[in-house]
Design a protein around this motif. Structure first.
Motif, PDB file in Angstrom:
ATOM      1  N   ASP B 106       0.879  -1.221  -0.080  1.00  0.00           N
ATOM      2  CA  ASP B 106       0.046  -0.031  -0.153  1.00  0.00           C
ATOM      3  C   ASP B 106       0.739   1.234  -0.218  1.00  0.00           C
ATOM      4  O   ASP B 106       0.626   2.256  -0.682  1.00  0.00           O
ATOM      5  N   ILE B 107       1.922   1.490   0.730  1.00  0.00           N
ATOM      6  CA  ILE B 107       2.525   2.541   0.966  1.00  0.00           C
ATOM      7  C   ILE B 107       3.577   2.695  -0.477  1.00  0.00           C
ATOM      8  O   ILE B 107       3.650   3.853  -0.822  1.00  0.00           O
ATOM      9  N   ARG B 109       2.567   1.491  -3.244  1.00  0.00           N
ATOM     10  CA  ARG B 109       1.729   2.242  -4.245  1.00  0.00           C
ATOM     11  C   ARG B 109       1.195   3.556  -4.302  1.00  0.00           C
ATOM     12  O   ARG B 109       1.042   4.260  -5.170  1.00  0.00           O
ATOM     13  N   MET B 110       1.185   4.132  -2.914  1.00  0.00           N
ATOM     14  CA  MET B 110       0.887   5.383  -2.557  1.00  0.00           C
ATOM     15  C   MET B 110       2.003   6.515  -2.758  1.00  0.00           C
ATOM     16  O   MET B 110       1.604   7.736  -2.912  1.00  0.00           O
TER      17      MET B 110
END
Lengths: 420, 372
Positions: B106-107, B109-110
């Motif tokens: 997630d981190i 991707r963000m």
């Protein structure tokens, strides 16, 4: 999760302050009675109750167990009780002697150790006949339940709920739906009786009713002043977790909701002065509940909502009242903790808006990586999208050795300054 | 023996290798984090699968995204990405494994901005039929995601070709392990690890071609006298730094097997080259020896370790894993107990970061070898 023991750090007042008395939630007593009865039944010899015992993860599908008359036991709930009773350090140290790293989840460490010494506030949990592990909350539960499956030598059922980083797709759905059928076959085999689908409908309806009531109770804090805080939610949560799908939970929450509505009507808030409204993220710090509650109350800051207790109704929208069994796969897979960090951030932002919060308090919890990693991004997103201050408290839910009182207090003070 | 200089060169500067490969072939480079990455699909797409292991540089930027209780792989990889040391990547693939990698995805991707990002949410259970079916669907979906993300079509012929290559690589890597098992003096484990590190990021055809003569040359050598060194099996997680192999060998140990995702778990298991290729790929990853973040029965990893100890006549086991690695830390006590019942002693070494670990490891290894 919580229990009667969670408030063991609440010392009875020697001189009763009438203002404090007025603010106390009267349902607390009933809650303690119900939870005590639950644990007494669970600890009664199986020959007397005639019921099997399943240990199940906090986000696990408990409803089929209710259908089969199996008593669900929640080691995580017991972890919370151990934490609140300040018995965590001793058990964590014991698990470290057994070879478990001190970096592992403190619920798991405390539970694994407790099994070998009958430790904790009720002298250990009743032995399981089966283990039900749903990994929608973390990968840790898988490893933890494997440990217990070896220790107790009982069957382990794993409900594998794929993480929904950005989507819940049809492949995932098919996989989890199939596993629900496998779960039922597993229960039929162990319990030696067929699954009662009519009863499932009744239990499903009670589960939905319980979740809806719990959400309504949590929503009463939209009122100013809030009739309760998240510290109260941490306590009253135990029912939706452990007795979800029962009439007992529904009846209790109906009376609790009525009490909250009364408090609103009478203008009774939990805080004498409610100046700031805050949202809490992550599990509670069980061994410092009272301390933290006082710190915030003294500063007129009311924790009106939290991501944790609302987790047990966060995916209710995916449930179909007419097809509980068919829709539970999606409901259990799409809980907020089993989604991407950005979805979790959106969840907090929605709460900030709904409850009109002035700030967010994050508990960076060493024990819970899926809940905590990503919080720094959530802080940034909140700053960007709603522009309110946030606070990060570094701690652990059960292991007190990871808590620095002076550091946390300093941070709270600095945070309150930013709210002014 | 054939020269290993190619592997040493690649290992010294993997980023330069990947960047050069890109310029020369015009292909894309896809980073990945785990031995469950179905590299065959990436290779088939014409891209280069590049295993991210972390350069071990000091952490400064990643601290703003990750708490201190994340492992050095997770923090180190993010640091490298944020500092621009992985700028040659066109995308990244995250097979679902542990909680930390799940959130790193997630981190990543963000915050990192690579054009292509894929989450392969594989089953955690590997021992049921429905999990097997789900695994097939994950592989099929990944093929489509790659095609869409990289703007190409992966034909069955391309996929078959990639599987043939990957089987050749696996076979040759396993030949090297077989040689070492018979005669640890013929190839030292530090060199072998150098080959593996390079293997996980170099052009797979070039790799298969380079491995053949090395394996053949080693196999042709006559066995010297049996080693006097203590025969050791390694068990645990990824370990790329410090060079544990050198330290163990310098302390009088000979590594005869490992249960590492950067070692045996990378090459074990072949993919059937005929029939439904996606299904075959899925089957291989279902049946391969499991990472502790997966479930294939409650004793499977311990049984595997005991089997490897027996097969390789090992004298002892060294458990090595990264600090904050939950899956390995949970398995350690029972695996230790299982091998103790076999009369096999063990030691545990948790690696936090490169600099603080090397000296300690040396002292511990020396004491352990003496005990053996």
């Amino acid at each position: 999760m919580t229990s009667p023991e969670n408030k063991t750090d609440v010392k009875p007042d020697t001189k009763k302050d009438p203002d404090k008395e007025k603010r106390k939630i009267k349902s607390d007593k009933k809650m303690r009675e119900i939870m005590t009865a639950y644990y007494i039944e669970a600890k009664t010899p199986k020959e007397q109750t005639g019921k099997k015992i399943a240990w199940i993860t906090s986000g696990g599908p408990v409803e089929p167990l209710q259908v089969m008359d199996v008593i669900p036991i929640y080691p995580e709930n017991y972890g919370a009780m151990i934490g609140a009773s300040k018995m965590g350090v001793e058990l964590c140290e014991k698990s470290e002697e057994m070879g478990y790293s001190s970096d592992l989840c403190s619920y798991a460490r405390a539970d694994i150790a407790s099994s070998t010494v009958n430790g904790g506030p009720i002298g250990g949990l009743p032995e399981p006949d089966m283990l039900i592990c749903c990994n929608n909350i973390c990968g840790t539960v898988l490893k933890w339940y494997e440990v217990q499956a070896r220790y107790y030598n009982v069957p382990l059922f794993i409900l594998d709920t794929p993480i929904c980083h950005t989507e819940f797709n049809s492949d995932m759905k098919r996989y989890v739906v199939t596993q629900i059928q496998e779960y039922i076959s597993f229960l039929e085999k162990i319990c030696g009786k067929p699954f009662d689908y009519d009863r499932m409908n009744e239990v499903g309806a009670l589960s939905i009713r319980g979740q809806a009531l719990w959400q309504e109770i949590l929503d009463t804090t939209m009122n100013r002043p809030a009739p309760m805080t998240c510290f109260d939610a941490f306590f009253h949560l135990a029912m939706i977790v452990t007795l979800r799908g029962t009439q007992t939970a529904v009846d209790y929450y109906e009376s609790l909701l009525a009490e909250m509505k009364e408090r609103i009507a009478e203008g009774i808030g939990m805080l004498p002065h409610e100046k700031y409204r805050l949202v809490w993220d992550n599990l509670p710090i069980w061994y410092r509940l009272r301390w933290l509650s006082n710190k915030f109350t003294d500063r007129s800051a009311c924790l009106v909502a939290d991501t944790y207790t609302s987790g047990w109704c966060s995916s209710m929208k995916y449930l179909d009242e007419n097809d509980f069994l068919g829709s539970m796969a999606e409901m259990y897979t799409r809980i907020f903790l089993n989604s991407g960090t950005d979805i979790m951030a959106d969840n907090i932002i929605k709460m900030v808006e709904k409850y009109e919060a002035d700030g967010v308090v994050f508990h960076s919890n060493r024990s819970c990586k899926p809940y905590s990693l990503g919080q720094y991004d959530m802080q940034k997103l909140i700053q960007k999208k709603v522009g309110i201050p946030t606070l990060m408290i570094e701690a652990d839910m059960v292991d007190e050795r990871m808590f620095s009182e002076s550091q946390v207090e300093t941070r709270i003070d600095a945070f309150i300054e930013m709210l002014k | 023996m054939e020269s290993l200089s190619l592997f040493h060169e690649i290992n010294a500067k993997p980023d330069e290798y990947a960047a050069k490969w890109k310029t020369e072939t015009g292909g894309k480079v896809i980073g990945n984090f785990c031995s469950y990455t179905p590299e065959e699909l990436i290779t088939a797409s014409g891209a280069l699968p590049f295993r991210i292991l972390g350069t071990g540089a000091d952490i400064s930027k990643a601290d703003a995204y990750l708490q201190s209780y994340s492992c050095s792989l997770v923090r180190g990889a993010l640091e490298d990405a944020l500092a621009g040391r992985l700028d040659f990547l066109d995308g990244t693939v995250f097979p679902h494994t542990c909680d930390s990698i799940q959130r790193l995805s997630d981190i990543w991707r963000m915050n990192t901005g690579f054009p292509f990002h894929a989450d392969l949410v594989m089953p955690v259970k590997l021992d049921t039929e429905s999990a097997g079916e789900y695994m097939v669907s994950v592989i099929r979906k990944f093929r489509k995601d790659l095609e869409k993300g990289l703007g190409i079509e992966i034909t069955d012929d391309m996929l078959k070709d990639a599987i043939v290559t990957s089987n050749r690589v696996r076979k040759n890597l396993s030949r090297l392990y077989a040689v070492r098992k018979q005669n640890p003096e013929l190839i030292n484990s530090s060199d072998l690890h150098t080959i593996f590190r390079a293997a996980m990021l170099m052009d797979r055809k070039q790799l298969a071609d380079s491995l053949e003569p090395i394996a053949a040359s080693l196999e042709s050598k006559t066995a010297t006298a049996a080693t006097k060194k203590k025969r050791v099996v390694l068990s645990g997680g990824l370990c790329s730094m410090p060079d544990v192999y050198k330290v163990i060998e310098a302390s009088g140990g000979a590594i005869v097997w490992d249960d590492f995702c950067t070692g045996s778990r990378y090459f074990e298991g072949f993919i059937d080259e005929n029939g439904d290729l996606e299904k075959n790929i899925a089957e291989k990853y279902m049946e391969r020896v499991a990472c502790p973040a997966k479930h294939s029965g409650i004793f499977s990893r311990g049984e595997y370790l005991v089997e490897k100890i027996r097969e390789n006549n090992a004298d002892g086991v060294i458990f090595v894993f990264l600090k904050f690695c939950d899956p390995h830390s949970f398995d350690y006590p029972y695996m230790k107990e299982m091998i103790e019942k076999e009369g096999i002693p063990s030691m545990l070494f948790e690696i936090e970061d490169k600099s603080s670990s090397e000296g300690q490891l040396k002292t511990r290894c020396e004491a352990f070898m003496e005990m053996l």
